[in-house]
Design a protein around this motif. Structure first.
Motif, PDB file in Angstrom:
ATOM      1  N   ILE A 111      -1.067  10.039   0.663  1.00  0.00           N
ATOM      2  CA  ILE A 111      -0.800  11.012   1.722  1.00  0.00           C
ATOM      3  C   ILE A 111      -2.033  11.091   2.599  1.00  0.00           C
ATOM      4  O   ILE A 111      -3.116  11.455   2.120  1.00  0.00           O
ATOM      5  CB  ILE A 111      -0.460  12.394   1.130  1.00  0.00           C
ATOM      6  N   ASP A 112      -1.895  10.732   3.868  1.00  0.00           N
ATOM      7  CA  ASP A 112      -3.004  10.763   4.818  1.00  0.00           C
ATOM      8  C   ASP A 112      -2.833  11.925   5.781  1.00  0.00           C
ATOM      9  O   ASP A 112      -1.743  12.121   6.344  1.00  0.00           O
ATOM     10  CB  ASP A 112      -3.070   9.452   5.607  1.00  0.00           C
ATOM     11  N   GLU A 131      -8.581  21.015   5.420  1.00  0.00           N
ATOM     12  CA  GLU A 131      -7.794  22.152   4.930  1.00  0.00           C
ATOM     13  C   GLU A 131      -6.430  21.685   4.416  1.00  0.00           C
ATOM     14  O   GLU A 131      -5.904  22.229   3.447  1.00  0.00           O
ATOM     15  CB  GLU A 131      -7.598  23.204   6.030  1.00  0.00           C
ATOM     16  N   GLN A 132      -5.853  20.667   5.063  1.00  0.00           N
ATOM     17  CA  GLN A 132      -4.574  20.128   4.619  1.00  0.00           C
ATOM     18  C   GLN A 132      -4.730  19.426   3.268  1.00  0.00           C
ATOM     19  O   GLN A 132      -3.841  19.491   2.424  1.00  0.00           O
ATOM     20  CB  GLN A 132      -4.014  19.161   5.657  1.00  0.00           C
ATOM     21  N   VAL A 133      -5.871  18.765   3.076  1.00  0.00           N
ATOM     22  CA  VAL A 133      -6.145  18.103   1.798  1.00  0.00           C
ATOM     23  C   VAL A 133      -6.144  19.137   0.680  1.00  0.00           C
ATOM     24  O   VAL A 133      -5.534  18.937  -0.375  1.00  0.00           O
ATOM     25  CB  VAL A 133      -7.496  17.351   1.837  1.00  0.00           C
ATOM     26  N   LEU A 134      -6.830  20.250   0.909  1.00  0.00           N
ATOM     27  CA  LEU A 134      -6.902  21.297  -0.110  1.00  0.00           C
ATOM     28  C   LEU A 134      -5.520  21.852  -0.431  1.00  0.00           C
ATOM     29  O   LEU A 134      -5.183  22.059  -1.603  1.00  0.00           O
ATOM     30  CB  LEU A 134      -7.832  22.415   0.359  1.00  0.00           C
ATOM     31  N   GLY A 144      -9.993  11.126  -0.929  1.00  0.00           N
ATOM     32  CA  GLY A 144     -10.988  10.217  -0.379  1.00  0.00           C
ATOM     33  C   GLY A 144     -10.712   9.991   1.100  1.00  0.00           C
ATOM     34  O   GLY A 144      -9.847  10.640   1.687  1.00  0.00           O
ATOM     35  N   GLN A 145     -11.438   9.074   1.688  1.00  0.00           N
ATOM     36  CA  GLN A 145     -11.220   8.714   3.084  1.00  0.00           C
ATOM     37  C   GLN A 145     -10.123   7.655   3.153  1.00  0.00           C
ATOM     38  O   GLN A 145     -10.040   6.784   2.299  1.00  0.00           O
ATOM     39  CB  GLN A 145     -12.504   8.149   3.703  1.00  0.00           C
ATOM     40  N   HIS A 152      -9.631   4.352   8.877  1.00  0.00           N
ATOM     41  CA  HIS A 152      -9.329   5.539   9.691  1.00  0.00           C
ATOM     42  C   HIS A 152     -10.402   6.576   9.408  1.00  0.00           C
ATOM     43  O   HIS A 152     -10.258   7.409   8.515  1.00  0.00           O
ATOM     44  CB  HIS A 152      -7.945   6.106   9.352  1.00  0.00           C
ATOM     45  N   SER A 153     -11.462   6.529  10.178  1.00  0.00           N
ATOM     46  CA  SER A 153     -12.625   7.367   9.872  1.00  0.00           C
ATOM     47  C   SER A 153     -12.345   8.864   9.962  1.00  0.00           C
ATOM     48  O   SER A 153     -13.078   9.653   9.375  1.00  0.00           O
ATOM     49  CB  SER A 153     -13.783   6.998  10.797  1.00  0.00           C
ATOM     50  N   PHE A 154     -11.309   9.273  10.668  1.00  0.00           N
ATOM     51  CA  PHE A 154     -11.022  10.701  10.796  1.00  0.00           C
ATOM     52  C   PHE A 154      -9.855  11.158   9.920  1.00  0.00           C
ATOM     53  O   PHE A 154      -9.369  12.270  10.055  1.00  0.00           O
ATOM     54  CB  PHE A 154     -10.733  11.055  12.262  1.00  0.00           C
ATOM     55  N   MET A 155      -9.415  10.300   9.021  1.00  0.00           N
ATOM     56  CA  MET A 155      -8.288  10.646   8.160  1.00  0.00           C
ATOM     57  C   MET A 155      -8.762  10.816   6.725  1.00  0.00           C
ATOM     58  O   MET A 155      -9.654  10.119   6.258  1.00  0.00           O
ATOM     59  CB  MET A 155      -7.212   9.554   8.199  1.00  0.00           C
ATOM     60  N   HIS A 156      -8.146  11.751   6.033  1.00  0.00           N
ATOM     61  CA  HIS A 156      -8.397  11.987   4.615  1.00  0.00           C
ATOM     62  C   HIS A 156      -7.169  11.512   3.843  1.00  0.00           C
ATOM     63  O   HIS A 156      -6.049  11.658   4.311  1.00  0.00           O
ATOM     64  CB  HIS A 156      -8.616  13.474   4.342  1.00  0.00           C
ATOM     65  N   ARG A 157      -7.392  10.963   2.651  1.00  0.00           N
ATOM     66  CA  ARG A 157      -6.280  10.476   1.832  1.00  0.00           C
ATOM     67  C   ARG A 157      -6.249  11.209   0.497  1.00  0.00           C
ATOM     68  O   ARG A 157      -7.257  11.345  -0.168  1.00  0.00           O
ATOM     69  CB  ARG A 157      -6.396   8.976   1.591  1.00  0.00           C
ATOM     70  N   VAL A 158      -5.056  11.651   0.128  1.00  0.00           N
ATOM     71  CA  VAL A 158      -4.798  12.204  -1.193  1.00  0.00           C
ATOM     72  C   VAL A 158      -3.881  11.208  -1.903  1.00  0.00           C
ATOM     73  O   VAL A 158      -2.864  10.796  -1.341  1.00  0.00           O
ATOM     74  CB  VAL A 158      -4.122  13.592  -1.115  1.00  0.00           C
ATOM     75  N   THR A 159      -4.257  10.803  -3.094  1.00  0.00           N
ATOM     76  CA  THR A 159      -3.420   9.898  -3.885  1.00  0.00           C
ATOM     77  C   THR A 159      -3.049  10.577  -5.200  1.00  0.00           C
ATOM     78  O   THR A 159      -3.783  11.433  -5.698  1.00  0.00           O
ATOM     79  CB  THR A 159      -4.130   8.567  -4.189  1.00  0.00           C
ATOM     80  N   ALA A 160      -1.909  10.196  -5.729  1.00  0.00           N
ATOM     81  CA  ALA A 160      -1.472  10.736  -7.021  1.00  0.00           C
ATOM     82  C   ALA A 160      -0.551   9.721  -7.685  1.00  0.00           C
ATOM     83  O   ALA A 160       0.151   8.967  -7.011  1.00  0.00           O
ATOM     84  CB  ALA A 160      -0.738  12.059  -6.833  1.00  0.00           C
ATOM     85  N   ARG A 161      -0.557   9.725  -8.991  1.00  0.00           N
ATOM     86  CA  ARG A 161       0.393   8.926  -9.770  1.00  0.00           C
ATOM     87  C   ARG A 161       1.724   9.668  -9.795  1.00  0.00           C
ATOM     88  O   ARG A 161       1.763  10.900  -9.764  1.00  0.00           O
ATOM     89  CB  ARG A 161      -0.103   8.708 -11.198  1.00  0.00           C
TER      90      ARG A 161
END
Length: 104
Positions: free
Chosen positions: A58-59, A64-67, A87-88, A92-101
């Protein structure tokens, strides 16, 4: 005309499935995608990765959206999303990534 367009396969190559195409995997992934889209920020880019186990990526742009995603994700679908990490987003230097199994 190629063997594929004629409906014939080369010797030693078997079809993975019969004439009727199964959509079981696509249907299941669409259910997960709908669950995530209904629960996460509209701006989130959601994708899946399969490397022997299914993961979701999820990017988003805002930290705040990551949290918020980190808090909501483990509660969705009866707890099928776990091992949540952040992580990043690559390239995409301005995007945050959330990963999950995903256990499904």
């Amino acid at each position: 005309m190629s063997a594929r367009s004629e409906g014939k396969l080369p010797d030693g190559v078997d079809r993975l499935h019969g004439e009727k195409r199964s959509t079981v995997v696509s249907d299941e992934l669409n259910k997960l995608l709908t669950l995530l889209r209904d629960s996460l920020p509209k701006e989130a880019t959601i994708s899946f990765l399969f490397d022997g186990r299914l993961s979701v990526r999820i990017d988003v742009r805002q930290l705040e959206q990551v949290l918020a995603i980190e808090m909501v994700l483990p509660q969705l679908g009866g707890g099928i999303f776990h091992d949540v990490q952040r992580g990043q987003a690559p390239n995409h230097s301005f995007m945050h990534r959330v990963t999950a199994r995903v256990d499904r």
